[in-house]
Scaffold this motif. Structure first.
Motif, short mmCIF file in Angstrom:
data_model
loop_
_atom_site.label_atom_id
_atom_site.label_comp_id
_atom_site.label_asym_id
_atom_site.label_seq_id
_atom_site.Cartn_x
_atom_site.Cartn_y
_atom_site.Cartn_z
N LEU A 110 0.82 -1.21 0.00
CA LEU A 110 0.00 0.00 0.00
C LEU A 110 0.86 1.26 0.00
O LEU A 110 0.52 2.27 -0.62
N LYS A 111 1.99 1.20 0.68
CA LYS A 111 2.91 2.33 0.72
C LYS A 111 3.51 2.59 -0.67
O LYS A 111 3.78 3.75 -1.04
N ARG A 112 3.72 1.53 -1.42
CA ARG A 112 4.37 1.63 -2.73
C ARG A 112 3.38 1.73 -3.89
O ARG A 112 3.78 1.96 -5.03
N LYS A 113 2.10 1.56 -3.61
CA LYS A 113 1.13 1.38 -4.69
C LYS A 113 1.09 2.54 -5.67
O LYS A 113 0.95 2.32 -6.90
N ASP A 114 1.22 3.78 -5.21
CA ASP A 114 1.20 4.92 -6.12
C ASP A 114 2.27 4.83 -7.19
O ASP A 114 2.09 5.31 -8.31
N GLN A 115 3.38 4.20 -6.85
CA GLN A 115 4.47 4.05 -7.81
C GLN A 115 4.32 2.79 -8.65
O GLN A 115 4.86 2.70 -9.75
N LEU A 116 3.60 1.79 -8.13
CA LEU A 116 3.45 0.52 -8.82
C LEU A 116 2.31 0.51 -9.83
O LEU A 116 2.31 -0.31 -10.75
N ASP A 117 1.32 1.39 -9.62
CA ASP A 117 0.25 1.51 -10.60
C ASP A 117 0.86 1.84 -11.97
O ASP A 117 1.87 2.55 -12.06
N GLN A 118 0.23 1.34 -13.02
CA GLN A 118 0.74 1.58 -14.37
C GLN A 118 -0.15 2.56 -15.13
O GLN A 118 -1.34 2.70 -14.83
N GLY A 163 3.57 3.25 -22.82
CA GLY A 163 3.06 2.40 -21.75
C GLY A 163 2.52 1.07 -22.26
O GLY A 163 2.53 0.80 -23.46
N PRO A 164 2.05 0.25 -21.30
CA PRO A 164 1.95 0.58 -19.86
C PRO A 164 3.33 0.69 -19.21
O PRO A 164 4.23 -0.07 -19.51
N ILE A 165 3.44 1.68 -18.33
CA ILE A 165 4.67 1.91 -17.58
C ILE A 165 4.29 2.29 -16.15
O ILE A 165 3.28 2.97 -15.93
N GLU A 166 5.06 1.82 -15.19
CA GLU A 166 4.77 2.16 -13.80
C GLU A 166 5.01 3.64 -13.55
O GLU A 166 5.96 4.23 -14.07
N PRO A 206 -4.39 -0.27 -12.09
CA PRO A 206 -4.01 -0.39 -10.68
C PRO A 206 -3.15 -1.64 -10.42
O PRO A 206 -3.40 -2.71 -11.00
N ALA A 207 -2.14 -1.50 -9.60
CA ALA A 207 -1.32 -2.64 -9.20
C ALA A 207 -2.10 -3.53 -8.25
O ALA A 207 -2.94 -3.06 -7.48
N THR A 208 -1.85 -4.83 -8.33
CA THR A 208 -2.50 -5.80 -7.44
C THR A 208 -1.44 -6.64 -6.73
O THR A 208 -0.38 -6.91 -7.30
N LEU A 209 -1.78 -7.06 -5.54
CA LEU A 209 -0.82 -7.85 -4.76
C LEU A 209 -1.00 -9.33 -5.09
O LEU A 209 -1.41 -10.13 -4.26
N THR A 212 3.16 -12.72 -8.22
CA THR A 212 4.33 -12.09 -8.84
C THR A 212 4.73 -10.82 -8.11
O THR A 212 5.92 -10.57 -7.87
N MET A 213 3.74 -10.01 -7.73
CA MET A 213 4.03 -8.79 -7.01
C MET A 213 4.59 -9.08 -5.63
O MET A 213 5.51 -8.40 -5.16
N ARG A 214 4.06 -10.10 -4.97
CA ARG A 214 4.56 -10.47 -3.65
C ARG A 214 6.04 -10.83 -3.72
O ARG A 214 6.85 -10.39 -2.90
N GLU A 215 6.40 -11.64 -4.71
CA GLU A 215 7.80 -12.04 -4.87
C GLU A 215 8.69 -10.82 -5.15
O GLU A 215 9.80 -10.72 -4.62
N ARG A 216 8.18 -9.92 -5.97
CA ARG A 216 8.96 -8.72 -6.29
C ARG A 216 9.19 -7.86 -5.06
O ARG A 216 10.31 -7.39 -4.81
N LEU A 217 8.15 -7.64 -4.26
CA LEU A 217 8.27 -6.78 -3.08
C LEU A 217 9.14 -7.43 -2.00
O LEU A 217 9.89 -6.74 -1.31
#
Length: 246
Positions: A110-118, A163-166, A206-209, A212-217
């Motif tokens: 949630l802290k990173r979501k603004d940057q992870l959204d594409q 895009g899409p680009i984060e 919007p980014a989703t958890l 793949t995202m879990r592994e990345r974070l």
């Protein structure tokens, strides 16, 4: 257990290994792996996980029988316990990540979501402010389409679509500007660097958890943790790692 290592036609003794590690600049990798090994020293795998990892380990090295495995172990100076630790190392690192950061992954996301959204956006980039105003007017009045103007006049991508680009991978000023723009609305020219740009936000994804995202974070936090460990190394080791600021 062999005290020499046969590589091609060369026999390398145990006494030679340290100088070779230094000569081939492998010491930084040894330091890296030692940091990780200390961290995962208490992480264990179940017998089932160990058996599966060892089977995969043998398959990757085309060791079809126990005899071939034992010959391989002797050749590289390893015993069964060592090969089990080697085979399960990746899994134990993953368990370490989960143990350290898995319980607070959602809050980190949630802290990173603004940057992870594409975002997908269209852009027209020109040098002259007056030209940018004229092109915006043509689009706004329906005289030409955004894509046509981008194709004929823009210095950017053909067709103007990016895009899409984060959001986090965009320049800060552009990211802040695009984040608040309505979707589908052509924006009047704005200065960006030495150019003038006309943009239109096409879509926000919007980014989703997901897995793949879990592994990345988890990997992001592991990398930050590792960098902090390097900062605590003695200066000679930091110099080897290229981390010394002196």
């Amino acid at each position: 257990m062999s005290t020499t290592l046969q590589i091609d036609n060369r026999t390398i003794t145990a006494e030679e290994l340290v100088s070779l590690l230094t000569h081939y600049q492998i010491i930084p990798q040894v330091i890296c792996e030692s940091i990780i090994d200390r961290a995962i020293a208490t992480i264990e795998c179940t017998p089932e996980e160990t058996a599966a990892a060892c089977a995969e380990f043998s398959q990757q090295r085309q060791l079809a029988s126990d005899t071939e495995l034992q010959t391989w172990l002797w050749h590289y100076g390893l015993d069964q316990t060592q090969v089990e630790r080697l085979a399960t190392r990746r899994l134990r690192i993953d368990k370490f990540k989960q143990q350290m950061w898995g319980h607070r992954l959602e809050s980190y996301f949630l802290k990173r979501k603004d940057q992870l959204d594409q975002i997908i956006y269209s852009v027209i980039q020109v040098e002259n402010r007056d030209m940018a105003s004229e092109l915006f007017f043509r689009i706004h009045e329906g005289e030409q389409s955004f894509a046509e103007v981008a194709r004929l006049y823009s210095q950017g991508p053909v067709g103007g679509v990016i895009g899409p680009i984060e959001f986090g991978k965009l320049p800060v000023g552009l990211r802040e500007f695009l984040y608040t723009r309505p979707i589908g609305e052509v924006q009047p020219p704005v200065a960006f660097g030495e150019s003038q740009i006309i943009v239109r936000v096409e879509r926000v994804i919007p980014a989703t958890l997901d897995e793949t995202m879990r592994e990345r974070l988890l990997q992001e936090q592991f990398a930050a943790w590792f960098d902090a460990q390097v900062e605590q190394l003695p200066d000679p080791d930091k110099i080897w790692m290229g981390a010394s600021r002196n």
